[in-house]
Design a protein around this motif. Structure first.
Motif, PDB file in Angstrom:
ATOM      1  N   UNK A 191      57.809  89.568  21.992  1.00 51.91           N
ATOM      2  CA  UNK A 191      57.559  90.287  23.433  1.00 51.91           C
ATOM      3  C   UNK A 191      59.103  90.545  23.881  1.00 51.91           C
ATOM      4  N   UNK A 192      60.122  89.762  23.525  1.00 52.12           N
ATOM      5  CA  UNK A 192      61.445  90.064  24.098  1.00 52.12           C
ATOM      6  C   UNK A 192      62.108  91.250  23.611  1.00 52.12           C
ATOM      7  N   UNK A 193      62.932  91.712  24.378  1.00 52.86           N
ATOM      8  CA  UNK A 193      63.286  93.134  24.095  1.00 52.86           C
ATOM      9  C   UNK A 193      64.724  93.190  24.955  1.00 52.86           C
ATOM     10  N   UNK A 194      65.730  94.063  24.559  1.00 50.00           N
ATOM     11  CA  UNK A 194      66.980  94.432  25.246  1.00 50.00           C
ATOM     12  C   UNK A 194      66.479  95.823  26.229  1.00 50.00           C
ATOM     13  N   UNK A 195      66.859  95.629  27.513  1.00 51.84           N
ATOM     14  CA  UNK A 195      66.381  96.743  28.508  1.00 51.84           C
ATOM     15  C   UNK A 195      67.484  97.664  28.448  1.00 51.84           C
ATOM     16  N   UNK A 196      68.789  97.142  28.413  1.00 52.21           N
ATOM     17  CA  UNK A 196      70.059  98.231  28.465  1.00 52.21           C
ATOM     18  C   UNK A 196      71.283  97.457  28.110  1.00 52.21           C
ATOM     19  N   UNK A 197      72.353  98.139  27.454  1.00 55.75           N
ATOM     20  CA  UNK A 197      73.624  97.754  27.525  1.00 55.75           C
ATOM     21  C   UNK A 197      74.372  98.206  28.464  1.00 55.75           C
ATOM     22  N   UNK A 198      75.444  97.745  29.023  1.00 59.74           N
ATOM     23  CA  UNK A 198      76.577  97.971  29.780  1.00 59.74           C
ATOM     24  C   UNK A 198      77.827  97.321  29.671  1.00 59.74           C
ATOM     25  N   UNK A 206      64.795  75.384  10.233  1.00 60.95           N
ATOM     26  CA  UNK A 206      65.410  76.452  10.875  1.00 60.95           C
ATOM     27  C   UNK A 206      64.731  76.769  11.989  1.00 60.95           C
ATOM     28  N   UNK A 207      65.161  78.073  12.905  1.00 58.65           N
ATOM     29  CA  UNK A 207      64.746  78.386  14.033  1.00 58.65           C
ATOM     30  C   UNK A 207      64.574  79.629  14.049  1.00 58.65           C
ATOM     31  N   UNK A 208      63.625  80.311  14.967  1.00 51.82           N
ATOM     32  CA  UNK A 208      63.486  81.646  15.158  1.00 51.82           C
ATOM     33  C   UNK A 208      63.877  81.772  16.592  1.00 51.82           C
ATOM     34  N   UNK A 209      64.759  82.879  17.182  1.00 53.78           N
ATOM     35  CA  UNK A 209      65.245  82.841  18.195  1.00 53.78           C
ATOM     36  C   UNK A 209      65.694  84.354  18.616  1.00 53.78           C
ATOM     37  N   UNK A 210      65.216  84.866  19.644  1.00 52.75           N
ATOM     38  CA  UNK A 210      65.790  86.304  20.170  1.00 52.75           C
ATOM     39  C   UNK A 210      67.049  86.310  20.644  1.00 52.75           C
ATOM     40  N   UNK A 211      67.831  87.144  20.011  1.00 54.11           N
ATOM     41  CA  UNK A 211      69.194  87.301  20.303  1.00 54.11           C
ATOM     42  C   UNK A 211      69.710  88.679  21.050  1.00 54.11           C
ATOM     43  N   UNK A 212      69.900  88.822  22.135  1.00 58.13           N
ATOM     44  CA  UNK A 212      70.070  90.129  22.734  1.00 58.13           C
ATOM     45  C   UNK A 212      71.019  90.990  22.051  1.00 58.13           C
ATOM     46  N   UNK A 213      72.236  90.495  21.837  1.00 50.75           N
ATOM     47  CA  UNK A 213      73.372  91.063  21.084  1.00 50.75           C
ATOM     48  C   UNK A 213      72.801  91.926  20.005  1.00 50.75           C
ATOM     49  N   UNK A 214      71.764  91.390  19.125  1.00 54.71           N
ATOM     50  CA  UNK A 214      71.313  92.177  18.000  1.00 54.71           C
ATOM     51  C   UNK A 214      70.045  92.777  18.128  1.00 54.71           C
ATOM     52  N   UNK A 215      69.542  92.521  19.530  1.00 53.69           N
ATOM     53  CA  UNK A 215      68.162  93.363  20.001  1.00 53.69           C
ATOM     54  C   UNK A 215      67.113  92.645  18.764  1.00 53.69           C
ATOM     55  N   UNK A 216      66.937  91.645  18.422  1.00 54.78           N
ATOM     56  CA  UNK A 216      65.997  91.237  17.275  1.00 54.78           C
ATOM     57  C   UNK A 216      66.008  89.471  17.444  1.00 54.78           C
ATOM     58  N   UNK A 217      65.163  89.144  16.554  1.00 55.45           N
ATOM     59  CA  UNK A 217      64.600  87.697  16.322  1.00 55.45           C
ATOM     60  C   UNK A 217      65.652  87.402  15.350  1.00 55.45           C
ATOM     61  N   UNK A 218      66.426  86.231  15.354  1.00 53.02           N
ATOM     62  CA  UNK A 218      67.327  85.805  14.468  1.00 53.02           C
ATOM     63  C   UNK A 218      66.610  84.443  13.803  1.00 53.02           C
TER      64      UNK A 218
END
Length: 210
Positions: free
Chosen positions: A10-17, A77-89
């Motif tokens: 469900x996590x996602x990047x909304x915008x970059x600035x 291991x872990x799954x974690x949403x990472x905003x800089x790559x806009x995905x689950x790492x």
């Protein structure tokens, strides 16, 4: 804090600035002026953490936690949403060093907080630089053994902070490289440290040392 991760997707990047370095809490950008091997003056742009403990030569630790199972060792291991790559790492547990804390203590503390497992550090690597052409961030990789026969590890409960959304899972070491390829094919982003472990294991299988 105890909670169940319902749906990381469900996590996602909304915008970059763009962000002024002076307004950053955790990182800063710098321009380095240096002299190259031929004596010519040059400059370089880089990023740096603001969080390194004074007097320490590293920012934190990565944790290679091995679950000791009857069917064979497994890597935690872990799954974690990472905003800089806009995905689950796909990552190993990790964390920053606290003041007056040893590397081993940091690894055992972070493992408990992020996964709920109680482990024992048994080996520490030299200092590793994550991306030296871009930033000065570094770490030591700490090998930690987790005894699943220990009553403390029967029902591990992470102690996550409000801004941490981490899902923990384990992968058998004997199929580690293949599993990483499968996860990448599914769209997960592989942390370089995780893939390096997979490549090292695959290399050892291809070129066994007597």
């Amino acid at each position: 804090m105890r909670r169940t991760i319902m749906n990381l997707a469900r996590a996602k990047v909304l915008k970059f600035e763009d962000l002024d370095s002076s307004k950053c809490k955790w990182v800063k950008t710098q321009k380095i002026f240096y002299e190259d091997p031929e004596g010519k003056q040059r400059d370089w742009e880089c990023a740096a953490r603001r969080t390194r403990v004074p007097g320490q030569d590293i920012d934190g630790v990565g944790i290679l936690a091995i679950l000791k199972k009857e069917t064979g060792p497994e890597v935690l291991l872990q799954k974690q949403f990472r905003p800089p790559v806009d995905g689950i790492c796909i990552e190993i547990p990790a964390g920053l060093l606290d003041p007056n804390e040893t590397v081993e203590t940091c690894a055992e503390r972070e493992l408990l907080e992020e996964t709920g497992y109680v482990g024992k550090a048994f080996s520490v690597t030299p200092v590793m630089f994550n991306d030296p052409g871009f930033c000065n961030t570094n770490m030591k990789l700490v090998h930690v053994s987790v005894d699943l026969n220990d009553e403390k590890n029967k029902n591990p409960q992470p102690q996550l902070e409000d801004n941490e959304f981490i899902e923990t899972f384990s992968v058998p070491l004997k199929t580690f490289p293949e599993t990483m390829r499968e996860l990448a094919a599914q769209g997960f982003k592989l942390d370089a440290r995780v893939q390096n472990i997979a490549d090292g294991y695959e290399l050892a299988r291809t070129f066994p040392v007597a």
